[in-house]
Motif scaffolding. Sequence first.
Motif, PDB file in Angstrom:
ATOM      1  N   LEU A 147     -17.724  27.969  17.767  1.00 45.59           N
ATOM      2  CA  LEU A 147     -16.688  28.994  17.848  1.00 45.59           C
ATOM      3  C   LEU A 147     -15.556  28.688  16.880  1.00 45.59           C
ATOM      4  CD1 LEU A 147     -16.469  29.573  21.685  1.00 45.59           C
ATOM      5  CD2 LEU A 147     -17.546  31.014  19.977  1.00 45.59           C
ATOM      6  N   PRO A 148     -15.136  29.654  16.076  1.00 48.40           N
ATOM      7  CA  PRO A 148     -14.047  29.400  15.128  1.00 48.40           C
ATOM      8  C   PRO A 148     -12.705  29.315  15.830  1.00 48.40           C
ATOM      9  CG  PRO A 148     -14.654  31.698  15.043  1.00 48.40           C
ATOM     10  CD  PRO A 148     -15.633  31.035  15.973  1.00 48.40           C
ATOM     11  N   LEU A 149     -11.876  28.503  15.305  1.00 44.42           N
ATOM     12  CA  LEU A 149     -10.495  28.417  15.762  1.00 44.42           C
ATOM     13  C   LEU A 149      -9.597  29.070  14.719  1.00 44.42           C
ATOM     14  CD1 LEU A 149     -10.264  24.759  17.096  1.00 44.42           C
ATOM     15  CD2 LEU A 149     -10.177  26.843  18.442  1.00 44.42           C
ATOM     16  N   HIS A 150      -8.683  29.884  15.164  1.00 44.05           N
ATOM     17  CA  HIS A 150      -7.699  30.502  14.277  1.00 44.05           C
ATOM     18  C   HIS A 150      -8.362  31.292  13.151  1.00 44.05           C
ATOM     19  CE1 HIS A 150      -3.295  29.864  12.792  1.00 44.05           C
ATOM     20  NE2 HIS A 150      -3.557  31.091  13.156  1.00 44.05           N
ATOM     21  N   GLY A 151      -9.438  31.975  13.473  1.00 47.97           N
ATOM     22  CA  GLY A 151     -10.053  32.877  12.516  1.00 47.97           C
ATOM     23  C   GLY A 151     -10.901  32.221  11.460  1.00 47.97           C
ATOM     24  N   GLY A 152     -11.162  30.933  11.545  1.00 51.68           N
ATOM     25  CA  GLY A 152     -11.992  30.291  10.538  1.00 51.68           C
ATOM     26  C   GLY A 152     -11.505  28.899  10.199  1.00 51.68           C
ATOM     27  N   ARG A 153     -11.926  28.417   9.065  1.00 48.32           N
ATOM     28  CA  ARG A 153     -11.623  27.052   8.653  1.00 48.32           C
ATOM     29  C   ARG A 153     -10.314  26.987   7.868  1.00 48.32           C
ATOM     30  NH1 ARG A 153     -15.936  23.739   9.346  1.00 48.32           N
ATOM     31  NH2 ARG A 153     -17.950  24.725   9.754  1.00 48.32           N
ATOM     32  N   VAL A 154      -9.765  25.807   7.816  1.00 41.31           N
ATOM     33  CA  VAL A 154      -8.599  25.574   6.975  1.00 41.31           C
ATOM     34  C   VAL A 154      -9.045  25.691   5.519  1.00 41.31           C
ATOM     35  CG1 VAL A 154      -6.808  23.914   6.340  1.00 41.31           C
ATOM     36  CG2 VAL A 154      -7.623  24.036   8.703  1.00 41.31           C
ATOM     37  N   PRO A 155      -8.337  26.454   4.683  1.00 41.36           N
ATOM     38  CA  PRO A 155      -8.758  26.587   3.283  1.00 41.36           C
ATOM     39  C   PRO A 155      -8.750  25.242   2.571  1.00 41.36           C
ATOM     40  CG  PRO A 155      -6.561  27.512   3.627  1.00 41.36           C
ATOM     41  CD  PRO A 155      -7.121  27.229   4.979  1.00 41.36           C
ATOM     42  N   ALA A 156      -9.638  25.103   1.610  1.00 44.55           N
ATOM     43  CA  ALA A 156      -9.814  23.811   0.931  1.00 44.55           C
ATOM     44  C   ALA A 156      -8.526  23.331   0.278  1.00 44.55           C
ATOM     45  CB  ALA A 156     -10.932  23.927  -0.106  1.00 44.55           C
ATOM     46  N   TRP A 157      -7.749  24.258  -0.288  1.00 51.32           N
ATOM     47  CA  TRP A 157      -6.524  23.841  -0.974  1.00 51.32           C
ATOM     48  C   TRP A 157      -5.525  23.201  -0.011  1.00 51.32           C
ATOM     49  CZ3 TRP A 157      -2.204  26.143   0.993  1.00 51.32           C
ATOM     50  CH2 TRP A 157      -2.340  27.390   1.605  1.00 51.32           C
ATOM     51  N   LEU A 158      -5.556  23.604   1.266  1.00 52.00           N
ATOM     52  CA  LEU A 158      -4.674  22.987   2.256  1.00 52.00           C
ATOM     53  C   LEU A 158      -5.331  21.765   2.884  1.00 52.00           C
ATOM     54  CD1 LEU A 158      -2.077  22.954   3.887  1.00 52.00           C
ATOM     55  CD2 LEU A 158      -3.126  24.559   5.501  1.00 52.00           C
ATOM     56  N   ALA A 159      -6.634  21.836   3.138  1.00 48.42           N
ATOM     57  CA  ALA A 159      -7.329  20.715   3.782  1.00 48.42           C
ATOM     58  C   ALA A 159      -7.191  19.429   2.975  1.00 48.42           C
ATOM     59  CB  ALA A 159      -8.802  21.063   3.984  1.00 48.42           C
TER      60      ALA A 159
END
Length: 414
Positions: A10-22
């Motif tokens: 199940l996704p949290l907060h609409g999906g994954r953290v974007p790579a540029w932030l991760a």
Amino acid sequence: MAKRTGSADLPLHGGRVPAWLATRMSSLGAIVTQAIVHHYGRDEFLRRLSHPFWFQSFGAVMGMDWHSSGITTSVIGALKRSLGPLQDELGIHVCGGRGQHSRKTPDELRALGDRVGFDAVALTRASRLVAKVDSAAVQDGFDLYLHGFFVTNDGRWTVVQQGMNGDSKQARRYHWHSETVKSFVDAPHSAIDGPPHGEVVNLTDQRAAPSRSAQLDLLTALGADGIVDEFTALTGGQAAQPLLPHLIMPAHHDVRSSDVFTRRLHGTLAAAAERGPIDFPDLLLTPGVGARTVRSLAMVAEIVHGAPYRFRDPARFSLAHGGKDRHPYPVPIKVYDETIRVLKSAVQKARLGREEELDTLKRLDDQARQLERMASGPSLKEFVDGELEASASLGGRSVFGWEEDRRDPLAAAK
């Protein structure tokens, strides 16, 4: 008929953290960890992780959405990625994670036990008992889907795990610390973080000891099938199946004045203005971002040095690097990268015995606490409006794109 398939997918907060932030979260997470271990030791880092307000503030200063339960997943993921290469140096290891990664915890602990030499069997048992207590002994309607196990070379550990409730669309995070656990069934938690959710059956409460004993007697006398039969007879049917886990963000995204201790914000701004020219003269020469970076450094310094009571307003720490969903404002990439650069330099020099740069961060935090008693400054709205106005020039970015492109549609189309 609904069937629970597990919450790992199940996704949290609409999906994954974007790579540029991760990638930036991983870098900042590693540097903050190194700084805490350098100043206070790895046991103190475990204690910090076991404090729910500090943990939320840690995620907020990294640029994750301040109010989101997704902070738990993203912080554990960032630390697992970034501390892996440093585990031999720091003696801190991160196991588990969300969904299928949580189920790998026993294997990861066994592999570490063979390499490091701690008692992997005992730690695996602790991991399983912690998960069992929060999924079965604390019947609060939240289903676990994430289990993060932090362990040091000498076998001390902290667990951060999280459950969600599909009906209320809320998440609850549980914190455990080996230093405080004397019994897995008698008031073992160091903290439970989450909103009230109706009636809670907490079998780990000290007052529940007679109930725990009676349930064991009942299980011995009737067996599991017998208990199910008796329950069905009493209720006239089967127990309703729980809904599939589902997480939705908290009600409001924007950071409001009620979410922030404004006097502490004013102390941070005043300290950055006062100490900046003294301790960070070269940084202030960086066009456009120098003074702004000192403010972020002051907030990160509080994460490193602050006492637990300082983190009652996690939203305040989102003012360091914004949030990926543009609340309170887009992540200022230029500032974030400068923060990482300055902190990385300070930590690297401290490892060589040159403490000067790390000491300047400590002074910055000390000064903020002294000045907050008398400092004045802008309202939260004025501060946020100023950040939004400067966002494009600071490399503002969110999941919606670059702020410069949002303001200049022609540039975005090129």
